[in-house]
Scaffold this motif. Structure first.
Motif, PDB file in Angstrom:
ATOM      1  N   VAL A  81     -14.287  52.633 -20.560  1.00 40.05           N
ATOM      2  CA  VAL A  81     -13.198  53.617 -20.798  1.00 40.05           C
ATOM      3  C   VAL A  81     -12.455  54.225 -19.743  1.00 40.05           C
ATOM      4  O   VAL A  81     -11.233  54.569 -19.628  1.00 40.05           O
ATOM      5  N   LEU A  82     -13.100  53.868 -18.397  1.00 41.95           N
ATOM      6  CA  LEU A  82     -12.595  54.393 -17.320  1.00 41.95           C
ATOM      7  C   LEU A  82     -12.854  53.346 -15.946  1.00 41.95           C
ATOM      8  O   LEU A  82     -14.121  53.018 -16.043  1.00 41.95           O
ATOM      9  N   HIS A  83     -12.257  53.298 -14.995  1.00 39.46           N
ATOM     10  CA  HIS A  83     -12.840  52.413 -13.773  1.00 39.46           C
ATOM     11  C   HIS A  83     -13.501  51.131 -13.833  1.00 39.46           C
ATOM     12  O   HIS A  83     -14.151  50.919 -13.189  1.00 39.46           O
ATOM     13  N   GLY A  84     -12.919  50.406 -15.070  1.00 45.90           N
ATOM     14  CA  GLY A  84     -13.425  49.145 -15.260  1.00 45.90           C
ATOM     15  C   GLY A  84     -13.223  48.147 -14.121  1.00 45.90           C
ATOM     16  O   GLY A  84     -12.055  47.889 -13.755  1.00 45.90           O
ATOM     17  N   LEU A  85     -14.441  47.725 -13.523  1.00 42.46           N
ATOM     18  CA  LEU A  85     -14.272  46.781 -12.597  1.00 42.46           C
ATOM     19  C   LEU A  85     -13.959  45.192 -13.127  1.00 42.46           C
ATOM     20  O   LEU A  85     -14.618  44.709 -13.815  1.00 42.46           O
ATOM     21  N   PRO A  86     -12.847  44.920 -12.700  1.00 43.65           N
ATOM     22  CA  PRO A  86     -12.496  43.308 -13.243  1.00 43.65           C
ATOM     23  C   PRO A  86     -13.743  42.297 -13.089  1.00 43.65           C
ATOM     24  O   PRO A  86     -14.327  42.597 -11.932  1.00 43.65           O
ATOM     25  N   THR A 213     -14.782  58.868 -30.759  1.00 48.72           N
ATOM     26  CA  THR A 213     -16.171  59.780 -31.447  1.00 48.72           C
ATOM     27  C   THR A 213     -17.028  60.333 -30.355  1.00 48.72           C
ATOM     28  O   THR A 213     -18.015  60.873 -31.043  1.00 48.72           O
ATOM     29  N   THR A 214     -16.702  60.392 -29.187  1.00 48.49           N
ATOM     30  CA  THR A 214     -17.667  61.250 -28.376  1.00 48.49           C
ATOM     31  C   THR A 214     -16.747  61.368 -27.259  1.00 48.49           C
ATOM     32  O   THR A 214     -15.512  61.470 -26.724  1.00 48.49           O
ATOM     33  N   ASP A 215     -17.436  62.473 -26.241  1.00 48.86           N
ATOM     34  CA  ASP A 215     -16.864  62.888 -25.177  1.00 48.86           C
ATOM     35  C   ASP A 215     -17.770  62.420 -23.880  1.00 48.86           C
ATOM     36  O   ASP A 215     -17.630  62.972 -22.651  1.00 48.86           O
ATOM     37  N   ALA A 216     -18.847  61.827 -24.340  1.00 51.63           N
ATOM     38  CA  ALA A 216     -19.865  61.572 -23.340  1.00 51.63           C
ATOM     39  C   ALA A 216     -19.932  59.940 -22.873  1.00 51.63           C
ATOM     40  O   ALA A 216     -19.558  59.166 -23.465  1.00 51.63           O
ATOM     41  N   ILE A 217     -20.202  59.919 -21.565  1.00 52.78           N
ATOM     42  CA  ILE A 217     -19.948  58.653 -20.665  1.00 52.78           C
ATOM     43  C   ILE A 217     -21.386  58.188 -20.132  1.00 52.78           C
ATOM     44  O   ILE A 217     -22.110  59.260 -19.568  1.00 52.78           O
ATOM     45  N   TYR A 218     -21.430  56.896 -19.630  1.00 53.10           N
ATOM     46  CA  TYR A 218     -22.752  56.589 -18.710  1.00 53.10           C
ATOM     47  C   TYR A 218     -21.740  55.384 -17.847  1.00 53.10           C
ATOM     48  O   TYR A 218     -21.063  54.843 -18.365  1.00 53.10           O
ATOM     49  N   GLY A 223     -21.942  49.640 -11.408  1.00 51.39           N
ATOM     50  CA  GLY A 223     -21.892  50.916 -10.590  1.00 51.39           C
ATOM     51  C   GLY A 223     -20.400  51.449 -10.683  1.00 51.39           C
ATOM     52  O   GLY A 223     -20.228  52.401  -9.824  1.00 51.39           O
ATOM     53  N   TRP A 224     -19.755  50.970 -11.275  1.00 53.66           N
ATOM     54  CA  TRP A 224     -18.232  51.501 -11.123  1.00 53.66           C
ATOM     55  C   TRP A 224     -17.702  51.983 -12.910  1.00 53.66           C
ATOM     56  O   TRP A 224     -17.303  52.896 -13.248  1.00 53.66           O
ATOM     57  N   THR A 225     -17.922  50.841 -13.665  1.00 52.62           N
ATOM     58  CA  THR A 225     -17.371  51.041 -15.149  1.00 52.62           C
ATOM     59  C   THR A 225     -17.947  51.991 -15.945  1.00 52.62           C
ATOM     60  O   THR A 225     -19.149  52.233 -16.090  1.00 52.62           O
ATOM     61  N   LEU A 226     -17.215  52.983 -16.407  1.00 50.62           N
ATOM     62  CA  LEU A 226     -17.745  54.048 -17.261  1.00 50.62           C
ATOM     63  C   LEU A 226     -17.594  53.728 -18.743  1.00 50.62           C
ATOM     64  O   LEU A 226     -16.455  53.305 -19.209  1.00 50.62           O
ATOM     65  N   ARG A 227     -18.751  53.658 -19.496  1.00 55.51           N
ATOM     66  CA  ARG A 227     -18.337  53.245 -20.774  1.00 55.51           C
ATOM     67  C   ARG A 227     -18.929  54.750 -21.790  1.00 55.51           C
ATOM     68  O   ARG A 227     -19.621  55.458 -21.256  1.00 55.51           O
ATOM     69  N   SER A 228     -18.484  54.718 -22.929  1.00 52.74           N
ATOM     70  CA  SER A 228     -18.740  55.745 -23.866  1.00 52.74           C
ATOM     71  C   SER A 228     -20.147  55.603 -24.187  1.00 52.74           C
ATOM     72  O   SER A 228     -20.762  54.627 -24.438  1.00 52.74           O
ATOM     73  N   ALA A 229     -20.894  56.974 -24.460  1.00 52.55           N
ATOM     74  CA  ALA A 229     -22.069  56.904 -24.741  1.00 52.55           C
ATOM     75  C   ALA A 229     -22.580  56.315 -26.114  1.00 52.55           C
ATOM     76  O   ALA A 229     -23.676  55.787 -26.166  1.00 52.55           O
TER      77      ALA A 229
END
Length: 255
Positions: A81-86, A213-218, A223-229
């Protein structure tokens, strides 16, 4: 430190905004089934070279990043969802892709993001993109002298809540100028009438991002890509906006 720009400096920032908008538009058009994320990054890299611009991402290494980023784009697909490393991934029919891009032109930075569906869309993805876009527009509308930062944040959060979405407050918008990330922080939810009083000359990136369906990420193992929990998909929209006497000026507006 919060910095204000003169009208002349804001004029100097326009080329960076136009360039970033052109890259975002080109990538949104080229993103199709069968396109590799590394190909998208290479396209952006070549556009940077041809324009004589500078990437804000390649050497970027904040405290939350595992290492220097090393690419010129963030490409976040589906539950990323954010900071996806190509990386070596070929876009599939129905993928939800968010592209985030920042660059410096003549020493001034602009930052923008867009989400698109590749191939056959899911209705829920189109709705998520539409809601995120409306939240961005709502936040921009409050980017005026005399308003408060909380007014922008509240306007964004209000759109999300009305659509039944949660809001993650770990990452949001930020000041933009000679560097990509500066003060003030622009949260995607807040209380109206609170916070920093907006002044003419402030330039900020406003960037709502929501998940189904969430507001939580991991953080992904890269080390960069943020994913929905919970594996749900996310959408991300962003513009660089200057606060002027005449109201908000969207420097990264796309044709």
């Amino acid at each position: 430190m919060i910095e204000l720009r003169t009208p002349a400096q804001i004029e100097e920032m326009r080329p960076a905004g136009r360039f970033v908008a052109s890259v975002i538009s080109a990538l949104a058009e080229k993103a199709d089934v069968g396109m590799n994320l590394l190909e998208l990054d290479a396209i952006a890299h070549e556009m940077i070279r041809e324009a004589g611009a500078e990437s804000c991402y390649i050497d970027y290494h904040p405290s939350f990043g595992a290492s220097p980023f090393g690419k010129v784009l963030c490409t976040s697909v589906n539950d990323a969802v954010l900071h996806g490393l190509p990386h070596d991934y070929v876009l599939q029919d129905g993928d939800l892709l968010s592209v985030d891009f920042a660059a410096s032109v003549d020493g001034w930075v602009s930052d923008s993001a867009v989400s698109v569906v590749v191939g056959t869309p899911r209705e829920e993805d189109l709705r998520l993109i539409e809601v995120t876009g409306r939240a961005l527009d709502a936040g921009i509308e409050w980017a005026r002298p005399g308003a408060r930062m909380g007014d922008i944040s509240h306007a964004i959060g209000e759109v999300a809540r009305a659509a039944g979405l949660g809001v993650n407050l770990q990452f949001g918008g930020h000041g933009v100028g000679r560097t990509m990330h500066g003060d003030p922080h622009v949260a995607n939810d807040g209380r109206p009438g609170r916070g920093f009083k907006l002044k003419e000359g402030l330039v900020i990136a406003i960037e709502p991002w929501f998940m189904h369906t969430t507001d939580a990420i991991y953080t992904d193992p890269d080390g960069w890509t943020l994913r929905s929990a919970d594996g749900s998909r996310g959408a991300h929209m962003e513009h660089t906006v200057a606060i002027t006497a005449d109201g908000p000026l969207v420097l990264t507006a796309r044709d």
